[in-house]
Motif scaffolding. Sequence first.
Motif, PDB file in Angstrom:
ATOM      1  N   LEU A 124       1.185  14.519  -6.700  1.00 49.98           N
ATOM      2  CA  LEU A 124       1.136  14.114  -8.106  1.00 49.98           C
ATOM      3  C   LEU A 124       1.392  15.301  -9.024  1.00 49.98           C
ATOM      4  N   THR A 125       0.928  16.472  -8.618  1.00 47.16           N
ATOM      5  CA  THR A 125       1.163  17.689  -9.413  1.00 47.16           C
ATOM      6  C   THR A 125       2.655  17.949  -9.560  1.00 47.16           C
ATOM      7  N   LEU A 126       3.380  17.904  -8.440  1.00 48.56           N
ATOM      8  CA  LEU A 126       4.819  18.171  -8.492  1.00 48.56           C
ATOM      9  C   LEU A 126       5.552  17.101  -9.287  1.00 48.56           C
ATOM     10  N   LEU A 127       5.094  15.858  -9.161  1.00 43.41           N
ATOM     11  CA  LEU A 127       5.693  14.769  -9.934  1.00 43.41           C
ATOM     12  C   LEU A 127       5.517  14.999 -11.427  1.00 43.41           C
ATOM     13  N   LEU A 128       4.281  15.293 -11.843  1.00 40.32           N
ATOM     14  CA  LEU A 128       3.999  15.471 -13.274  1.00 40.32           C
ATOM     15  C   LEU A 128       4.664  16.719 -13.829  1.00 40.32           C
ATOM     16  N   GLN A 129       4.735  17.787 -13.028  1.00 47.11           N
ATOM     17  CA  GLN A 129       5.380  19.012 -13.500  1.00 47.11           C
ATOM     18  C   GLN A 129       6.847  18.761 -13.830  1.00 47.11           C
ATOM     19  N   VAL A 160       8.188  15.768 -14.798  1.00 45.36           N
ATOM     20  CA  VAL A 160       8.463  14.750 -15.828  1.00 45.36           C
ATOM     21  C   VAL A 160       7.608  14.899 -17.078  1.00 45.36           C
ATOM     22  N   GLU A 161       6.610  15.752 -17.064  1.00 44.75           N
ATOM     23  CA  GLU A 161       5.673  15.818 -18.192  1.00 44.75           C
ATOM     24  C   GLU A 161       6.356  16.023 -19.544  1.00 44.75           C
ATOM     25  N   PRO A 162       7.369  16.895 -19.641  1.00 45.51           N
ATOM     26  CA  PRO A 162       8.016  17.069 -20.958  1.00 45.51           C
ATOM     27  C   PRO A 162       8.665  15.789 -21.486  1.00 45.51           C
ATOM     28  N   SER A 198      15.054   8.907 -12.267  1.00 45.02           N
ATOM     29  CA  SER A 198      16.227   9.029 -13.139  1.00 45.02           C
ATOM     30  C   SER A 198      16.775  10.452 -13.162  1.00 45.02           C
ATOM     31  N   GLN A 199      15.940  11.418 -12.821  1.00 44.34           N
ATOM     32  CA  GLN A 199      16.371  12.819 -12.811  1.00 44.34           C
ATOM     33  C   GLN A 199      17.041  13.209 -11.492  1.00 44.34           C
ATOM     34  N   LEU A 200      16.870  12.397 -10.473  1.00 43.81           N
ATOM     35  CA  LEU A 200      17.413  12.720  -9.155  1.00 43.81           C
ATOM     36  C   LEU A 200      18.876  12.286  -9.073  1.00 43.81           C
TER      37      LEU A 200
END
Length: 394
Positions: free
Chosen positions: A182-187, A189-191, A256-258
């Motif tokens: 979850l940390t890597l996911l949020l890092q 997409v958070e912006p 969407s970023q991948l």
Amino acid sequence: MSSLYKVPLLLLFVGACMGLFLRYQLIAPTQAVNFTYVLHGHSHVMFLGWVFNVLYLAFVSQFTAGQRIFRILFWILQVSVAGMLVSFPLQGYGLYSIVFTTLHTFGAYVFIACFLFHTRTRSSLAITLARTALLLFVVSSFGPFYLGYLNATGLGHSNLYRFAIYFYLHFQYNGFFFFGVLTLLLQAVEPALTPAGRTRVRRGMYIAWGTSVLTYPLSILWASPGMGYNIVGFVAAVVQVLALLCFITPVKIFLSQLTDRSARLLVVLSAAALVFKCILQILSAHPALALFANEYRAVVIAYLHLVLLGCISFFLVGWLIYKDLLPAGIGRPVKAMIIGFIGSEIVLGIMPWSAAVFRVEPMLLHKGIFVLSIPLTIGMAGITYRGTIGTRRI
């Protein structure tokens, strides 16, 4: 730090080879090989050599300036992993393996302390999740220490011993690993999150923290501790689903970023495995199903692989591609890994009914799992090869 990712990739391949070897032992046992000893080595390499190392490097590279102390600590930890890789297959939980695991645990404590110090002025959803993941790693480590106490007091064969093992596994799988992902996911997409999206994710974080603790009773229902434990575990498992719903938007943004198809496929399968895992958790609260899962080892192995490979490892490989730490266009190894994983999970799932329902001899299914483990291992070998040869510094 990017060149150091070659280490966990190599250890992923080593762990996969050990798993394939264990599958072969169920077909044609080698007299000089202790299956349980090799199993301990396999699990420690996958936990600490693969997942822990990736999260270690990811946390350092994403949240710190990459201070020299982290590189030194990393190599110290690798000495411990190498020691476990050799000592566990030879002696199981013996003097040397215990020394190496203890050294790794205390080395991890030092890393956690350094990480918290160097990120003390940072504030974000991702960094909060990272701190939570590391805290839950510390919590999980209490399990092995308690095992030592039980052995010293002659309680090594009691239910408490298995409680401690499942305590460690639970807070690794549902704690450190889960919150690390979850940390890597949020890092990533958070912006891109809206204020409402941030609020929703923060709410999901709080719920996930609570349920990560309250779902532990599901791991010990086989001991019939009382219906109260079933109820607590069931409610926590249901509420955990509500927490995961708060992360749907971050997952959509990440997808969407991948741009790489293999990375997208891996992340989608990781999310699907997580959904399936939540369903199994809810079902396991039923007393009869809890006893059923305990009776058939294949069910437990299928569940552990569902989480470690399906939920965690698939996401980590997808994230490595996203960060250009694995080269794009590794579709063939990824497909081989996915085919081997899904196939072996299906066979493990039908094993309890192999004779009564499907009229198939268990040995034939063991052979089937071994055959399916070959593409799984080949896929991981291909990913490791492309990662160690093709990784470029960023």
